[in-house]
Design a protein around this motif. Structure first.
Motif, mmCIF file in Angstrom:
data_model
loop_
_atom_site.group_PDB
_atom_site.id
_atom_site.type_symbol
_atom_site.label_atom_id
_atom_site.label_comp_id
_atom_site.label_asym_id
_atom_site.label_seq_id
_atom_site.Cartn_x
_atom_site.Cartn_y
_atom_site.Cartn_z
ATOM 1 N N GLU A 47 99.531 27.461 -12.588
ATOM 2 C CA GLU A 47 98.781 26.284 -12.623
ATOM 3 C C GLU A 47 98.390 25.980 -11.234
ATOM 4 O OE1 GLU A 47 100.374 27.383 -16.024
ATOM 5 O OE2 GLU A 47 101.690 26.707 -14.296
ATOM 6 N N GLU A 48 99.320 25.837 -10.235
ATOM 7 C CA GLU A 48 98.945 25.515 -8.856
ATOM 8 C C GLU A 48 97.763 26.286 -8.182
ATOM 9 O OE1 GLU A 48 101.865 24.483 -4.996
ATOM 10 O OE2 GLU A 48 101.869 26.933 -5.578
ATOM 11 N N GLY A 87 102.281 24.344 -23.070
ATOM 12 C CA GLY A 87 101.834 25.732 -22.884
ATOM 13 C C GLY A 87 100.333 25.848 -22.573
ATOM 14 N N THR A 88 99.613 24.728 -22.430
ATOM 15 C CA THR A 88 98.203 24.609 -22.404
ATOM 16 C C THR A 88 97.637 23.817 -21.393
ATOM 17 O OG1 THR A 88 97.930 24.942 -24.662
ATOM 18 C CG2 THR A 88 95.998 24.144 -23.645
ATOM 19 N N ILE A 89 96.814 24.249 -20.382
ATOM 20 C CA ILE A 89 96.171 23.603 -19.440
ATOM 21 C C ILE A 89 95.252 22.669 -20.331
ATOM 22 C CG2 ILE A 89 94.549 23.267 -17.307
ATOM 23 C CD1 ILE A 89 95.980 26.263 -16.551
ATOM 24 N N VAL A 90 95.285 21.410 -20.284
ATOM 25 C CA VAL A 90 94.710 20.355 -20.832
ATOM 26 C C VAL A 90 93.531 19.638 -20.127
ATOM 27 C CG1 VAL A 90 96.376 19.977 -23.015
ATOM 28 C CG2 VAL A 90 96.543 18.499 -20.888
ATOM 29 N N THR A 91 94.003 19.210 -18.792
ATOM 30 C CA THR A 91 92.935 18.758 -17.838
ATOM 31 C C THR A 91 93.118 19.212 -16.426
ATOM 32 O OG1 THR A 91 94.442 16.794 -17.298
ATOM 33 C CG2 THR A 91 93.297 16.203 -19.301
ATOM 34 N N SER A 92 91.995 19.020 -15.948
ATOM 35 C CA SER A 92 91.846 19.224 -14.620
ATOM 36 C C SER A 92 91.251 18.172 -13.689
ATOM 37 C CB SER A 92 91.107 20.552 -14.111
ATOM 38 O OG SER A 92 91.091 20.803 -12.854
ATOM 39 N N HIS A 93 91.667 17.405 -13.018
ATOM 40 C CA HIS A 93 91.216 16.135 -12.301
ATOM 41 C C HIS A 93 90.981 16.437 -10.844
ATOM 42 C CE1 HIS A 93 89.730 12.139 -11.838
ATOM 43 N NE2 HIS A 93 90.402 12.030 -10.821
ATOM 44 N N LEU A 94 89.668 16.084 -10.354
ATOM 45 C CA LEU A 94 89.390 16.383 -9.214
ATOM 46 C C LEU A 94 89.345 15.073 -8.431
ATOM 47 C CD1 LEU A 94 86.517 18.681 -10.097
ATOM 48 C CD2 LEU A 94 88.619 19.637 -8.855
ATOM 49 N N THR A 95 89.854 14.809 -7.040
ATOM 50 C CA THR A 95 89.899 13.766 -6.501
ATOM 51 C C THR A 95 89.227 14.005 -5.084
ATOM 52 O OG1 THR A 95 91.899 12.939 -7.620
ATOM 53 C CG2 THR A 95 91.090 11.715 -5.441
#
Length: 136
Positions: A47-48, A87-95
């Protein structure tokens, strides 16, 4: 263009450990484990690495769009937060924080949204993607 990385894992999930190596050897035998993924162990985790890939890809895409519009970029800094749930990547937030000469806030936000939707990593993620952008 093709890129690759190799993962080697030894042992069981919880007691074992692995090493990651990228084609360019930027990562070379970089350790990862159950603890580095789900607890506070030493090493990286998938994830990282996805967060790093998304931040890097988005920032390059935004840079391209801003440059295409004829604006001069001083800097763009993007932090990506990945939410890993059940067990799931649900969001990706970009700042995003950027310094761009003579661009309007509206034009900047439009380019941020365009980059958010069109960077190759955004396209491959099956997750909700969002962003918050500040123009300095």
């Amino acid at each position: 263009m093709k890129r690759n990385a190799t993962a080697v894992w030894n042992g069981s999930l919880k007691e074992g450990a692995g090493k990651l190596t990228t084609q360019t050897t930027t990562l070379k035998d970089t350790q990862y484990s159950f603890k580095s993924r789900f607890e506070e162990g030493v090493g990286t985790n998938p994830e990282e690495l996805i967060a790093a890939a998304h931040a890097g890809c988005f920032t390059m895409q935004l840079s391209a769009y801003i440059s295409e519009e004829g604006f001069e970029i001083d800097s763009i800094e993007t932090k990506c937060d990945i939410d890993f749930v059940d067990g799931t990547i649900v969001t990706s937030h970009l700042t995003v924080q950027a310094k761009v000469k003579e661009i309007t806030e509206d034009a900047f936000q439009q380019l941020v949204t365009k980059a958010e939707k069109n960077c190759p990593v955004s396209k491959v993620l099956n997750a909700v993607i969002s962003s918050t952008a500040t123009l300095a």
